[in-house]
Design an enzyme around this catalytic site. Sequence first.
Site, mmCIF file in Angstrom:
data_model
loop_
_atom_site.group_PDB
_atom_site.id
_atom_site.type_symbol
_atom_site.label_atom_id
_atom_site.label_comp_id
_atom_site.label_asym_id
_atom_site.label_seq_id
_atom_site.Cartn_x
_atom_site.Cartn_y
_atom_site.Cartn_z
ATOM 1 C CE LYS A 58 -4.302 -1.321 0.096
ATOM 2 N NZ LYS A 58 -5.388 -1.556 0.630
ATOM 3 C CE LYS B 30 -8.173 -12.172 -7.544
ATOM 4 N NZ LYS B 30 -8.386 -12.515 -6.230
ATOM 5 C CE LYS C 118 -11.212 -3.410 -4.853
ATOM 6 N NZ LYS C 118 -10.634 -4.757 -4.376
HETATM 7 P P1 AMP Z 1 -12.503 -7.869 -3.726
HETATM 8 O O1 AMP Z 1 -13.438 -7.595 -4.725
HETATM 9 O O2 AMP Z 1 -10.967 -8.002 -4.444
HETATM 10 O O3 AMP Z 1 -12.373 -7.210 -2.599
HETATM 11 O O4 AMP Z 1 -12.443 -9.277 -3.320
HETATM 12 C C1 AMP Z 1 -13.505 -9.776 -2.041
HETATM 13 C C2 AMP Z 1 -13.437 -11.188 -1.983
HETATM 14 O O5 AMP Z 1 -14.104 -11.679 -3.103
HETATM 15 C C3 AMP Z 1 -11.851 -11.818 -2.123
HETATM 16 O O6 AMP Z 1 -11.461 -12.084 -0.587
HETATM 17 C C4 AMP Z 1 -12.304 -13.327 -2.610
HETATM 18 O O7 AMP Z 1 -12.739 -14.237 -1.673
HETATM 19 C C5 AMP Z 1 -13.496 -12.984 -3.492
HETATM 20 N N1 AMP Z 1 -12.899 -12.676 -5.062
HETATM 21 C C6 AMP Z 1 -12.515 -11.727 -5.373
HETATM 22 N N2 AMP Z 1 -12.504 -11.874 -6.861
HETATM 23 C C7 AMP Z 1 -12.568 -13.353 -7.081
HETATM 24 C C8 AMP Z 1 -12.415 -14.135 -8.460
HETATM 25 N N3 AMP Z 1 -12.016 -13.557 -9.355
HETATM 26 N N4 AMP Z 1 -12.626 -15.516 -8.076
HETATM 27 C C9 AMP Z 1 -12.887 -15.932 -6.744
HETATM 28 N N5 AMP Z 1 -13.201 -15.217 -5.879
HETATM 29 C C10 AMP Z 1 -12.963 -14.074 -5.818
#
Ligand code: AMP
Length: 330
Positions: free
Chosen positions: A112, A195, A198
């Site tokens: 960060k 993957k 966001k």
């Molecule tokens: P984020 O949206 O990056 O804050 O992710 C929140 C949670 O969503 C993460 O800790 C993962 O458990 C899950 N997650 C986010 N992106 C993926 C993905 N492409 N595939 C599987 N799990 C995901």
Amino acid sequence: MSEIVVSGIRSTGNLHLGNYFGAIRNFLKLQEQHQCYFFIADFHSLTTHPTPSDLLGNTRQVLIEYLACGLDPEKCVLYRQSDVHEIPELYLLLNMNAYLGELERCTTFKEKARKQPNNINAGLLTYPVLMAADILIHKASKVPVGKDQEQHLEMTRNFAARFNRMYGVDYFPEPVAYNFGKELIKIPGLDGSGKMGKSEGNAIHLSDPPEVIRKKVMRAVTDSGPTQANQPMSEPVANLFMLMKIISSTDTYQYFLDSYNQCTIRYGDMKKQLAEDIIAFIKPIYDRIIELNNRPDYLKQVIELGADKARQSASKTLKEVREIIGFKAF
Ligand code: AMP
């Protein structure tokens, strides 16, 4: 056996299919089996200085999306971190025994600090202490975390053990990661690699209307097609098949897999089918997002119920912690 489970939820909405299959689906199972505390981490979001109007809007949106997915405020405690004043107090107390060296060594802090060199605030440095407070305030035993959060959980265990040692008590449990075993899947993005995420711009959101989903899927990266039977798949095509395996029916998946292996596949047809299946999958969630957006009274009720239940558990812990430390009544 029922355990106490705590998990934070990032406080910005716009959840995508990766979030659904990676995290939310597991939350839905957890709420059936354990005493779950799921909180929207709006204090944590202050490290990046959101504007006041964004702060509430983001929290509201994320609440709506989690409810739409099926988190049930009767089955789990669903609350906003900033509604539970006991959390910042425990954070202050834990900060007294958190050391600069260990905080500076934390991988996420270093990352960060590199990403936002003009805003290396103390909140960023003590992020793992706030996370420890989030968990320990309910004396949780299990925390569903991704790989990137393992180090924070390790620090939580250190802070808990240190507290117990310092005051000669056996008070805080040392929480461990909830092990989903084989259930953890990584949802790929639509851009051919990596993957769904966001910030990647490759995601299908639960709040995307059907025409947006169609456009996104039709634009997904593929290749020029197989030229011999049973040819290994390129990464972008394998990703599309993986999405189809998760979302579509077994028959549909098998049909396109066979046509790939026989070199008769038309990616356009496959994408059209995949888009319609994603739309059908998301529809109940999408409809509920729209419905909940028009029910401000219900949302208020949910967030107040969550705050009440979370504070019951949190105030009990804090009262006991204060006594252990020596803040006793005159
Ligand atoms: P984020 O949206 O990056 O804050 O992710 C929140 C949670 O969503 C993460 O800790 C993962 O458990 C899950 N997650 C986010 N992106 C993926 C993905 N492409 N595939 C599987 N799990 C995901």
